[in-house]
Write a protein that holds these residues in place. Structure first.
Motif, mmCIF file in Angstrom:
data_model
loop_
_atom_site.group_PDB
_atom_site.id
_atom_site.type_symbol
_atom_site.label_atom_id
_atom_site.label_comp_id
_atom_site.label_asym_id
_atom_site.label_seq_id
_atom_site.Cartn_x
_atom_site.Cartn_y
_atom_site.Cartn_z
ATOM 1 N N PHE A 242 0.867 -1.180 0.000
ATOM 2 C CA PHE A 242 0.000 0.000 0.000
ATOM 3 C C PHE A 242 0.901 1.226 0.000
ATOM 4 O O PHE A 242 1.483 1.600 1.018
ATOM 5 N N THR A 244 0.960 5.263 -1.248
ATOM 6 C CA THR A 244 0.172 6.368 -1.800
ATOM 7 C C THR A 244 0.758 6.884 -3.103
ATOM 8 O O THR A 244 0.078 7.576 -3.863
ATOM 9 N N ILE A 247 -0.372 3.206 -5.631
ATOM 10 C CA ILE A 247 -1.728 2.688 -5.756
ATOM 11 C C ILE A 247 -2.604 3.682 -6.514
ATOM 12 O O ILE A 247 -2.574 4.879 -6.237
ATOM 13 N N ARG A 252 -7.491 3.507 -4.186
ATOM 14 C CA ARG A 252 -7.182 4.019 -2.858
ATOM 15 C C ARG A 252 -8.361 4.765 -2.232
ATOM 16 O O ARG A 252 -8.514 4.802 -1.006
ATOM 17 N N TYR A 255 -10.313 3.111 0.550
ATOM 18 C CA TYR A 255 -9.681 3.125 1.865
ATOM 19 C C TYR A 255 -9.821 4.510 2.493
ATOM 20 O O TYR A 255 -10.165 4.648 3.662
ATOM 21 N N ASP A 256 -9.569 5.535 1.708
ATOM 22 C CA ASP A 256 -9.611 6.901 2.224
ATOM 23 C C ASP A 256 -10.990 7.258 2.772
ATOM 24 O O ASP A 256 -11.112 7.882 3.831
ATOM 25 N N SER A 261 -8.308 8.863 5.803
ATOM 26 C CA SER A 261 -7.431 9.396 4.767
ATOM 27 C C SER A 261 -6.067 9.803 5.315
ATOM 28 O O SER A 261 -5.208 10.253 4.570
ATOM 29 N N TRP A 349 -3.471 -4.808 -4.168
ATOM 30 C CA TRP A 349 -3.050 -3.846 -3.152
ATOM 31 C C TRP A 349 -3.587 -4.286 -1.800
ATOM 32 O O TRP A 349 -4.748 -4.687 -1.681
ATOM 33 N N PHE A 351 -4.966 -3.731 1.747
ATOM 34 C CA PHE A 351 -5.623 -2.790 2.652
ATOM 35 C C PHE A 351 -5.399 -3.282 4.081
ATOM 36 O O PHE A 351 -6.313 -3.767 4.745
#
Length: 413
Positions: A242, A244, A247, A252, A255-256, A261, A349, A351
Protein backbone atom coordinates in the motif's frame (compact mmCIF):
# COMPACT_ATOMS: atom_id res chain seq x y z
CA UNK A 1 -36.18 -0.43 -73.85
CA UNK A 2 -38.55 -0.97 -70.91
CA UNK A 3 -41.24 -3.65 -70.83
CA UNK A 4 -43.98 -1.01 -70.87
CA UNK A 5 -42.64 0.59 -74.02
CA UNK A 6 -42.30 -2.81 -75.74
CA UNK A 7 -45.89 -3.69 -74.90
CA UNK A 8 -47.02 -0.35 -76.34
CA UNK A 9 -44.97 -0.95 -79.50
CA UNK A 10 -46.43 -4.44 -80.07
CA UNK A 11 -49.98 -3.23 -79.52
CA UNK A 12 -49.44 -0.48 -82.08
CA UNK A 13 -48.07 -2.93 -84.64
CA UNK A 14 -50.98 -5.35 -84.19
CA UNK A 15 -53.45 -2.51 -84.68
CA UNK A 16 -51.72 -1.52 -87.91
CA UNK A 17 -51.83 -5.12 -89.20
CA UNK A 18 -55.54 -5.29 -88.47
CA UNK A 19 -56.00 -1.96 -90.24
CA UNK A 20 -54.24 -3.22 -93.34
CA UNK A 21 -56.27 -6.40 -93.33
CA UNK A 22 -59.60 -4.52 -93.11
CA UNK A 23 -58.61 -2.19 -95.92
CA UNK A 24 -57.55 -5.09 -98.18
CA UNK A 25 -54.13 -3.48 -98.52
CA UNK A 26 -51.13 -5.83 -98.19
CA UNK A 27 -49.07 -5.42 -95.04
CA UNK A 28 -45.36 -5.19 -95.90
CA UNK A 29 -43.74 -8.66 -95.60
CA UNK A 30 -40.54 -7.23 -94.17
CA UNK A 31 -42.40 -5.66 -91.31
CA UNK A 32 -44.18 -8.95 -90.59
CA UNK A 33 -40.85 -10.81 -90.35
CA UNK A 34 -39.30 -8.14 -88.10
CA UNK A 35 -42.38 -8.11 -85.92
CA UNK A 36 -42.39 -11.91 -85.44
CA UNK A 37 -38.64 -11.88 -84.70
CA UNK A 38 -39.01 -9.11 -82.09
CA UNK A 39 -41.93 -10.94 -80.45
CA UNK A 40 -39.84 -14.11 -80.15
CA UNK A 41 -36.85 -12.20 -78.80
CA UNK A 42 -39.04 -10.43 -76.20
CA UNK A 43 -40.59 -13.69 -74.99
CA UNK A 44 -37.14 -15.31 -74.72
CA UNK A 45 -35.68 -12.44 -72.72
CA UNK A 46 -38.70 -12.39 -70.40
CA UNK A 47 -38.44 -16.14 -69.73
CA UNK A 48 -34.65 -15.97 -69.14
CA UNK A 49 -34.93 -13.04 -66.71
CA UNK A 50 -37.59 -14.83 -64.65
CA UNK A 51 -35.46 -17.97 -64.56
CA UNK A 52 -32.42 -15.95 -63.46
CA UNK A 53 -34.39 -14.28 -60.67
CA UNK A 54 -35.70 -17.65 -59.53
CA UNK A 55 -32.20 -19.17 -59.42
CA UNK A 56 -30.86 -16.13 -57.54
CA UNK A 57 -33.63 -16.38 -54.94
CA UNK A 58 -32.88 -20.08 -54.47
CA UNK A 59 -29.17 -19.35 -53.99
CA UNK A 60 -29.86 -16.57 -51.46
CA UNK A 61 -32.24 -18.82 -49.53
CA UNK A 62 -29.69 -21.64 -49.47
CA UNK A 63 -26.94 -19.28 -48.27
CA UNK A 64 -29.18 -17.97 -45.49
CA UNK A 65 -30.07 -21.49 -44.34
CA UNK A 66 -26.40 -22.49 -44.35
CA UNK A 67 -25.56 -19.44 -42.22
CA UNK A 68 -28.30 -20.31 -39.73
CA UNK A 69 -27.13 -23.92 -39.50
CA UNK A 70 -23.55 -22.77 -39.03
CA UNK A 71 -24.46 -20.33 -36.25
CA UNK A 72 -26.43 -23.00 -34.43
CA UNK A 73 -23.65 -25.60 -34.50
CA UNK A 74 -20.56 -23.44 -33.98
CA UNK A 75 -19.71 -21.51 -30.79
CA UNK A 76 -20.12 -17.79 -30.77
CA UNK A 77 -16.61 -16.36 -31.01
CA UNK A 78 -17.59 -13.19 -29.19
CA UNK A 79 -19.03 -15.15 -26.27
CA UNK A 80 -16.04 -17.48 -26.29
CA UNK A 81 -13.65 -14.56 -25.95
CA UNK A 82 -15.65 -12.86 -23.18
CA UNK A 83 -14.68 -14.78 -20.06
CA UNK A 84 -16.34 -13.89 -16.76
CA UNK A 85 -14.29 -13.28 -13.61
CA UNK A 86 -15.44 -14.37 -10.16
CA UNK A 87 -13.57 -13.06 -7.12
CA UNK A 88 -13.88 -15.29 -4.06
CA UNK A 89 -12.67 -14.84 -0.49
CA UNK A 90 -13.35 -15.82 3.10
CA UNK A 91 -14.50 -13.35 5.76
CA UNK A 92 -15.52 -13.82 9.37
CA UNK A 93 -19.05 -13.01 10.49
CA UNK A 94 -19.45 -9.86 12.51
CA UNK A 95 -19.96 -10.13 16.26
CA UNK A 96 -23.19 -8.17 16.52
CA UNK A 97 -22.96 -8.08 20.29
CA UNK A 98 -19.69 -6.16 20.17
CA UNK A 99 -19.85 -2.37 20.17
CA UNK A 100 -16.19 -1.66 19.34
CA UNK A 101 -15.27 -1.29 15.67
CA UNK A 102 -12.40 -3.56 14.66
CA UNK A 103 -10.08 -1.45 12.47
CA UNK A 104 -8.93 -4.28 10.22
CA UNK A 105 -12.50 -5.40 9.66
CA UNK A 106 -13.23 -1.95 8.28
CA UNK A 107 -10.18 -2.27 6.02
CA UNK A 108 -11.48 -5.57 4.68
CA UNK A 109 -14.90 -4.06 4.03
CA UNK A 110 -13.20 -1.25 2.09
CA UNK A 111 -11.28 -3.81 0.00
CA UNK A 112 -14.46 -5.78 -0.67
CA UNK A 113 -16.27 -2.63 -1.77
CA UNK A 114 -13.37 -1.70 -4.08
CA UNK A 115 -13.71 -5.11 -5.76
CA UNK A 116 -17.50 -4.88 -5.89
CA UNK A 117 -17.20 -1.56 -7.72
CA UNK A 118 -14.43 -2.83 -10.01
CA UNK A 119 -16.10 -3.07 -13.46
CA UNK A 120 -13.78 -5.89 -14.53
CA UNK A 121 -14.96 -8.26 -11.77
CA UNK A 122 -18.27 -9.86 -12.68
CA UNK A 123 -19.03 -11.58 -9.38
CA UNK A 124 -17.87 -11.25 -5.76
CA UNK A 125 -18.39 -14.39 -3.65
CA UNK A 126 -17.86 -14.15 0.12
CA UNK A 127 -17.76 -17.33 2.21
CA UNK A 128 -18.83 -16.00 5.61
CA UNK A 129 -17.43 -18.20 8.38
CA UNK A 130 -18.49 -18.19 12.01
CA UNK A 131 -22.18 -17.75 11.18
CA UNK A 132 -24.42 -17.87 14.29
CA UNK A 133 -26.83 -20.82 14.46
CA UNK A 134 -27.20 -21.20 18.22
CA UNK A 135 -30.86 -20.81 19.18
CA UNK A 136 -29.75 -19.57 22.59
CA UNK A 137 -28.47 -16.38 20.93
CA UNK A 138 -30.97 -13.58 20.51
CA UNK A 139 -32.03 -13.01 16.91
CA UNK A 140 -30.73 -9.46 16.97
CA UNK A 141 -27.27 -10.72 17.93
CA UNK A 142 -27.05 -13.48 15.32
CA UNK A 143 -24.85 -12.91 12.31
CA UNK A 144 -25.33 -14.30 8.81
CA UNK A 145 -25.19 -13.37 5.15
CA UNK A 146 -28.42 -11.41 5.58
CA UNK A 147 -26.65 -9.06 7.97
CA UNK A 148 -23.49 -9.00 5.86
CA UNK A 149 -25.44 -7.91 2.79
CA UNK A 150 -27.25 -5.23 4.79
CA UNK A 151 -23.99 -3.92 6.23
CA UNK A 152 -22.27 -3.78 2.83
CA UNK A 153 -25.27 -2.08 1.21
CA UNK A 154 -25.22 0.57 3.93
CA UNK A 155 -21.47 0.98 3.54
CA UNK A 156 -21.92 1.42 -0.21
CA UNK A 157 -24.53 4.12 0.39
CA UNK A 158 -22.23 5.94 2.81
CA UNK A 159 -19.35 5.74 0.37
CA UNK A 160 -21.37 7.31 -2.43
CA UNK A 161 -22.48 10.12 -0.15
CA UNK A 162 -18.97 10.84 1.13
CA UNK A 163 -17.06 10.35 -2.11
CA UNK A 164 -16.10 13.92 -2.96
CA UNK A 165 -14.07 12.98 -6.03
CA UNK A 166 -17.12 11.70 -7.95
CA UNK A 167 -14.77 9.28 -9.68
CA UNK A 168 -17.21 6.37 -9.86
CA UNK A 169 -18.42 5.76 -13.41
CA UNK A 170 -22.18 6.44 -13.45
CA UNK A 171 -22.64 3.82 -16.18
CA UNK A 172 -21.87 1.23 -13.52
CA UNK A 173 -25.13 2.07 -11.80
CA UNK A 174 -27.35 0.68 -14.55
CA UNK A 175 -27.60 -2.17 -12.03
CA UNK A 176 -27.08 -2.17 -8.27
CA UNK A 177 -23.39 -2.95 -7.63
CA UNK A 178 -24.43 -5.11 -4.68
CA UNK A 179 -26.17 -7.44 -7.13
CA UNK A 180 -22.69 -8.75 -7.99
CA UNK A 181 -22.31 -10.10 -4.44
CA UNK A 182 -23.02 -13.68 -3.45
CA UNK A 183 -22.64 -14.48 0.25
CA UNK A 184 -22.45 -18.08 1.48
CA UNK A 185 -23.06 -18.97 5.12
CA UNK A 186 -20.31 -21.20 6.57
CA UNK A 187 -21.18 -22.74 9.92
CA UNK A 188 -18.08 -24.96 10.23
CA UNK A 189 -15.60 -22.17 10.95
CA UNK A 190 -12.73 -20.85 8.87
CA UNK A 191 -12.27 -22.85 5.63
CA UNK A 192 -8.99 -24.70 5.12
CA UNK A 193 -6.91 -24.04 2.01
CA UNK A 194 -8.29 -27.20 0.43
CA UNK A 195 -11.85 -26.18 1.25
CA UNK A 196 -11.33 -22.76 -0.33
CA UNK A 197 -10.29 -24.38 -3.61
CA UNK A 198 -13.35 -26.63 -3.39
CA UNK A 199 -15.46 -23.53 -2.76
CA UNK A 200 -14.08 -22.06 -5.98
CA UNK A 201 -15.49 -25.08 -7.85
CA UNK A 202 -18.98 -24.85 -6.33
CA UNK A 203 -22.03 -23.91 -8.35
CA UNK A 204 -22.38 -20.57 -6.57
CA UNK A 205 -19.24 -19.42 -8.41
CA UNK A 206 -20.49 -18.56 -11.90
CA UNK A 207 -17.35 -17.14 -13.52
CA UNK A 208 -15.08 -18.95 -15.98
CA UNK A 209 -11.98 -17.56 -14.28
CA UNK A 210 -11.57 -17.54 -10.49
CA UNK A 211 -9.59 -14.93 -8.57
CA UNK A 212 -9.11 -16.29 -5.03
CA UNK A 213 -7.45 -13.98 -2.52
CA UNK A 214 -7.20 -12.81 1.05
CA UNK A 215 -10.14 -10.58 1.94
CA UNK A 216 -7.98 -7.46 2.38
CA UNK A 217 -6.70 -7.54 -1.22
CA UNK A 218 -8.05 -4.84 -3.56
CA UNK A 219 -7.57 -4.97 -7.34
CA UNK A 220 -7.27 -2.16 -9.84
CA UNK A 221 -8.13 -2.13 -13.56
CA UNK A 222 -5.23 -4.47 -14.38
CA UNK A 223 -7.39 -7.40 -13.17
CA UNK A 224 -9.08 -7.21 -16.59
CA UNK A 225 -6.09 -9.10 -18.02
CA UNK A 226 -7.23 -12.20 -16.16
CA UNK A 227 -9.93 -12.62 -18.82
CA UNK A 228 -7.19 -13.50 -21.31
CA UNK A 229 -5.55 -16.16 -19.13
CA UNK A 230 -4.80 -19.39 -20.99
CA UNK A 231 -6.51 -22.49 -19.64
CA UNK A 232 -3.29 -24.37 -18.81
CA UNK A 233 -1.70 -21.56 -16.75
CA UNK A 234 -1.92 -21.02 -12.98
CA UNK A 235 -1.26 -17.48 -11.79
CA UNK A 236 -0.29 -16.25 -8.35
CA UNK A 237 0.05 -12.58 -7.40
CA UNK A 238 2.36 -11.12 -4.82
CA UNK A 239 0.84 -7.98 -3.35
CA UNK A 240 2.31 -4.59 -4.15
CA UNK A 241 1.57 -3.39 -0.63
CA UNK A 242 0.00 0.00 0.00
CA UNK A 243 1.86 3.03 -1.27
CA UNK A 244 0.17 6.37 -1.80
CA UNK A 245 2.65 7.01 -4.61
CA UNK A 246 1.81 3.81 -6.51
CA UNK A 247 -1.73 2.69 -5.76
CA UNK A 248 -4.25 4.15 -8.25
CA UNK A 249 -6.49 6.85 -6.80
CA UNK A 250 -9.57 4.97 -8.05
CA UNK A 251 -8.61 2.06 -5.79
CA UNK A 252 -7.18 4.02 -2.86
CA UNK A 253 -10.33 6.16 -2.52
CA UNK A 254 -12.22 3.26 -0.95
CA UNK A 255 -9.68 3.13 1.87
CA UNK A 256 -9.61 6.90 2.22
CA UNK A 257 -13.38 7.26 2.44
CA UNK A 258 -14.32 4.16 4.41
CA UNK A 259 -11.37 3.82 6.79
CA UNK A 260 -9.56 7.15 6.94
CA UNK A 261 -7.43 9.40 4.77
CA UNK A 262 -4.61 10.06 7.23
CA UNK A 263 -1.72 7.61 7.40
CA UNK A 264 1.09 7.78 9.91
CA UNK A 265 4.66 7.41 8.70
CA UNK A 266 5.01 4.19 10.66
CA UNK A 267 1.85 2.71 9.18
CA UNK A 268 3.02 3.43 5.66
CA UNK A 269 6.46 2.03 6.42
CA UNK A 270 4.97 -1.17 7.84
CA UNK A 271 2.41 -1.66 5.07
CA UNK A 272 4.32 -0.45 2.02
CA UNK A 273 5.90 -3.85 1.50
CA UNK A 274 6.11 -4.56 -2.17
CA UNK A 275 6.18 -8.36 -2.05
CA UNK A 276 5.94 -8.40 -5.83
CA UNK A 277 9.43 -6.94 -6.16
CA UNK A 278 11.17 -8.24 -3.07
CA UNK A 279 9.80 -11.58 -1.85
CA UNK A 280 9.55 -14.64 -4.10
CA UNK A 281 8.01 -16.80 -1.35
CA UNK A 282 4.89 -14.75 -0.67
CA UNK A 283 1.65 -14.24 -2.57
CA UNK A 284 -1.96 -13.66 -1.56
CA UNK A 285 -3.89 -14.29 -4.78
CA UNK A 286 -4.55 -17.25 -7.08
CA UNK A 287 -5.97 -16.95 -10.60
CA UNK A 288 -7.08 -19.98 -12.62
CA UNK A 289 -9.71 -21.38 -14.95
CA UNK A 290 -12.40 -23.15 -12.97
CA UNK A 291 -12.71 -26.02 -15.43
CA UNK A 292 -8.97 -26.73 -15.37
CA UNK A 293 -8.94 -27.94 -11.76
CA UNK A 294 -12.44 -29.43 -11.69
CA UNK A 295 -12.26 -32.94 -10.18
CA UNK A 296 -8.46 -32.93 -9.91
CA UNK A 297 -7.76 -31.83 -6.33
CA UNK A 298 -6.64 -34.33 -3.67
CA UNK A 299 -7.12 -33.51 -0.01
CA UNK A 300 -4.02 -35.41 1.13
CA UNK A 301 -1.85 -32.95 -0.79
CA UNK A 302 -3.32 -30.05 1.19
CA UNK A 303 -2.07 -31.28 4.56
CA UNK A 304 1.02 -30.49 6.65
CA UNK A 305 2.90 -32.30 9.41
CA UNK A 306 1.54 -31.37 12.79
CA UNK A 307 3.76 -29.30 15.05
CA UNK A 308 3.08 -31.57 18.03
CA UNK A 309 2.89 -34.99 16.35
CA UNK A 310 3.67 -36.88 13.17
CA UNK A 311 0.07 -36.71 12.02
CA UNK A 312 -0.91 -34.80 8.90
CA UNK A 313 -3.41 -31.99 9.31
CA UNK A 314 -5.10 -29.46 7.02
CA UNK A 315 -3.68 -25.95 6.83
CA UNK A 316 -5.24 -22.51 6.46
CA UNK A 317 -4.59 -19.45 4.34
CA UNK A 318 -3.22 -17.39 7.23
CA UNK A 319 -0.48 -19.83 8.24
CA UNK A 320 3.11 -18.88 7.61
CA UNK A 321 4.25 -20.53 4.40
CA UNK A 322 0.80 -21.92 3.61
CA UNK A 323 0.86 -20.51 0.07
CA UNK A 324 4.02 -22.49 -0.69
CA UNK A 325 2.42 -25.70 0.53
CA UNK A 326 -0.74 -24.94 -1.47
CA UNK A 327 1.35 -24.38 -4.60
CA UNK A 328 3.04 -27.75 -4.07
CA UNK A 329 -0.41 -29.34 -3.66
CA UNK A 330 -1.70 -27.72 -6.85
CA UNK A 331 1.34 -28.92 -8.79
CA UNK A 332 0.70 -32.50 -7.60
CA UNK A 333 -3.02 -32.41 -8.33
CA UNK A 334 -3.29 -30.66 -11.67
CA UNK A 335 -1.59 -30.54 -15.06
CA UNK A 336 -0.85 -26.86 -15.48
CA UNK A 337 1.71 -26.15 -18.18
CA UNK A 338 3.24 -23.45 -16.00
CA UNK A 339 2.83 -21.46 -12.81
CA UNK A 340 3.53 -17.77 -13.11
CA UNK A 341 3.74 -14.90 -10.62
CA UNK A 342 2.06 -12.23 -12.73
CA UNK A 343 2.22 -9.49 -10.09
CA UNK A 344 4.00 -7.15 -12.52
CA UNK A 345 1.03 -7.39 -14.91
CA UNK A 346 -1.95 -7.75 -12.53
CA UNK A 347 -1.74 -5.57 -9.44
CA UNK A 348 -3.18 -6.34 -6.02
CA UNK A 349 -3.05 -3.85 -3.15
CA UNK A 350 -3.08 -4.70 0.55
CA UNK A 351 -5.62 -2.79 2.65
CA UNK A 352 -3.84 -3.66 5.87
CA UNK A 353 -2.33 -0.72 7.70
CA UNK A 354 -3.78 -1.67 11.09
CA UNK A 355 -2.51 -4.42 13.42
CA UNK A 356 -3.43 -8.05 12.84
CA UNK A 357 -6.77 -9.22 14.17
CA UNK A 358 -6.20 -12.96 13.87
CA UNK A 359 -3.67 -15.45 15.13
CA UNK A 360 -1.77 -17.91 12.97
CA UNK A 361 -3.33 -21.36 12.98
CA UNK A 362 0.07 -22.88 13.80
CA UNK A 363 3.77 -22.40 13.26
CA UNK A 364 5.34 -23.63 10.06
CA UNK A 365 7.38 -26.76 10.60
CA UNK A 366 10.50 -25.09 9.23
CA UNK A 367 10.07 -22.11 11.57
CA UNK A 368 11.71 -24.20 14.29
CA UNK A 369 14.53 -25.42 12.08
CA UNK A 370 16.71 -23.14 10.02
CA UNK A 371 17.91 -25.95 7.75
CA UNK A 372 15.05 -25.83 5.24
CA UNK A 373 16.31 -28.51 2.79
CA UNK A 374 15.73 -31.16 5.45
CA UNK A 375 12.16 -30.15 6.23
CA UNK A 376 9.62 -32.64 4.75
CA UNK A 377 7.63 -31.70 1.69
CA UNK A 378 5.51 -29.73 1.01
CA UNK A 379 6.79 -27.35 3.67
CA UNK A 380 10.38 -27.59 2.54
CA UNK A 381 12.54 -30.19 0.83
CA UNK A 382 15.03 -30.03 -1.96
CA UNK A 383 13.37 -27.51 -4.27
CA UNK A 384 16.23 -26.12 -6.34
CA UNK A 385 14.69 -23.64 -8.77
CA UNK A 386 16.70 -20.86 -10.45
CA UNK A 387 13.49 -18.91 -10.90
CA UNK A 388 13.60 -15.56 -9.13
CA UNK A 389 15.88 -12.82 -10.42
CA UNK A 390 18.74 -15.27 -10.90
CA UNK A 391 18.43 -16.85 -7.43
CA UNK A 392 19.36 -20.49 -7.13
CA UNK A 393 18.85 -22.04 -3.74
CA UNK A 394 17.04 -24.80 -1.92
CA UNK A 395 13.69 -23.44 -0.86
CA UNK A 396 9.97 -24.11 -0.68
CA UNK A 397 8.25 -24.08 -4.07
CA UNK A 398 7.60 -20.70 -5.60
CA UNK A 399 6.71 -19.59 -9.13
CA UNK A 400 8.81 -17.59 -11.59
CA UNK A 401 8.14 -14.02 -12.61
CA UNK A 402 8.16 -14.98 -16.26
CA UNK A 403 5.89 -17.30 -18.20
CA UNK A 404 7.31 -20.79 -18.72
CA UNK A 405 4.77 -22.14 -21.18
CA UNK A 406 6.89 -23.45 -24.03
CA UNK A 407 7.14 -20.01 -25.59
CA UNK A 408 3.36 -19.86 -26.00
CA UNK A 409 2.82 -17.15 -23.40
CA UNK A 410 0.37 -17.10 -20.51
CA UNK A 411 -2.27 -14.77 -21.96
CA UNK A 412 -4.21 -14.69 -25.21
CA UNK A 413 -3.60 -11.63 -27.40
Amino acid sequence: MSTTKLNSYYCKEVMMMLHYRSSSQPYPRRKVILFLFSVGFFLGITFFSHQLESNLDDELLAARNNALRSSSTQPNNANKAKKKISYITSFWAKDRQATKVIPHRREIEAALLANIYNPHIDQVVVFLDGVSTDDAIDEEHKSSCVHFNQDMAELSRQFLQRDSSNSIDPLLFSVDPMSKVTCVNVITGQPTYYQMFLNALSNVVTGDIVVMANADMAFDDSIAKARKLKEDVLLVLGTRGFSTNAIPASTRQFYDVIVRSEYTDQQLKDSDRDQCSNNPWSWDTWVFHKDTIQGKLHEEHFQRPSVTSNEMTSFYMNENGAENAALWAMEQSTNFATTYNACDEIHSWSFHLTPRTHHSQGKSVWSENGDRPYIPKPWGGQFVRPRWNGMRKSSPPYPPKWCENGGKGCFFD
